[in-house]
Design an enzyme around this catalytic site. Structure first.
Site, PDB file in Angstrom:
ATOM      1  N   GLU A  46     -48.781   7.904  20.692  1.00  0.00           N
ATOM      2  CA  GLU A  46     -49.060   8.250  19.290  1.00  0.00           C
ATOM      3  C   GLU A  46     -47.809   8.010  18.464  1.00  0.00           C
ATOM      4  OE1 GLU A  46     -49.270  12.298  16.632  1.00  0.00           O
ATOM      5  OE2 GLU A  46     -50.102  12.390  18.659  1.00  0.00           O
ATOM      6  N   LYS A 136     -57.047  18.961  19.353  1.00  0.00           N
ATOM      7  CA  LYS A 136     -55.622  19.160  19.626  1.00  0.00           C
ATOM      8  C   LYS A 136     -55.264  20.612  19.337  1.00  0.00           C
ATOM      9  CE  LYS A 136     -51.571  18.090  16.850  1.00  0.00           C
ATOM     10  NZ  LYS A 136     -50.948  17.089  15.961  1.00  0.00           N
TER      11      LYS A 136
END
Length: 204
Positions: A46, A136
């Site tokens: 990411e 998340k």
């Protein structure tokens, strides 16, 4: 020849329980750390996109990852413009610190799996209503490992990525508590931590 990239988080995290977050580095350093992560066996990277330089790093890392069949996502996506930028850069997915239905919908419409941040049962329920089964948990270190164990009771179909304050020393505790994935950031830049990260990878 470029390999086909995974198209869902179930595919992205099928074999590896660690994601790399490369925040705030130059293009060159981002590529260096991404390569180190891939060589270590961390397939999913990411790159947060809060600045123009970060967007350049994302584009470069997406190109490098595509040649190796590695997925690169855009992180800290907090606006619809960020979603457009992520899609234009070729990102494989988006990650947000919180949950915003507009960002979720736009990401999915762009063909990008999205991983919104949650910290409460209400936010998890919202994620479910939006059709998501991956979220998340953020900030994971403040929530604590017991949060994951508690949330698995009412939400057995939700899969959690633990992000925020995760390092090689506490990663396994979060995985044991029920996180499916742990996200590591600054520790990837410390070469002395690589053996510990490798140990986490080997204990999925």
């Amino acid at each position: 020849m470029e390999r086909q990239l995974p198209t869902s988080f179930d595919e992205l995290f099928a074999d590896v329980s660690v994601m790399a977050i490369l925040r705030g580095y130059s293009v060159e350093r981002t590529l260096e750390l991404a390569t180190a992560a891939w060589d270590l066996g961390i397939d999913c990277v990411e790159v947060p996109i809060q600045t123009p330089d970060a967007l350049a790093a994302l584009r470069a890392t997406v190109a490098a990852g595509a040649a190796r069949g590695k997925a690169v996502g855009a992180g800290t996506v907090v606006s619809q413009e960020h979603v457009r930028q992520a899609a234009d850069a070729g990102a494989a997915f988006t990650v947000s610190p919180g949950i915003d239905p507009a960002i979720v919908r736009q990401s999915l419409e762009a063909g990008l799996p999205t991983l919104p941040g949650v910290a409460t049962a209400s936010e998890i329920q919202l994620a479910q209503r939006l059709g998501l089964d991956w979220v998340k948990a953020f900030p994971a270190a403040l929530l604590g490992p017991s949060w994951f164990t508690s949330m698995h009771g009412p939400f057995p179909g939700i899969k959690f990525a633990a992000t925020g304050g995760i390092d090689p020393d506490n990663a396994q505790e979060f995985l044991t508590a029920g996180a499916r994935v742990v996200a590591l950031g600054s520790s990837l830049a410390d070469s002395s931590a690589l053996p510990a990260i490798a140990a986490v990878l080997g204990r999925k």
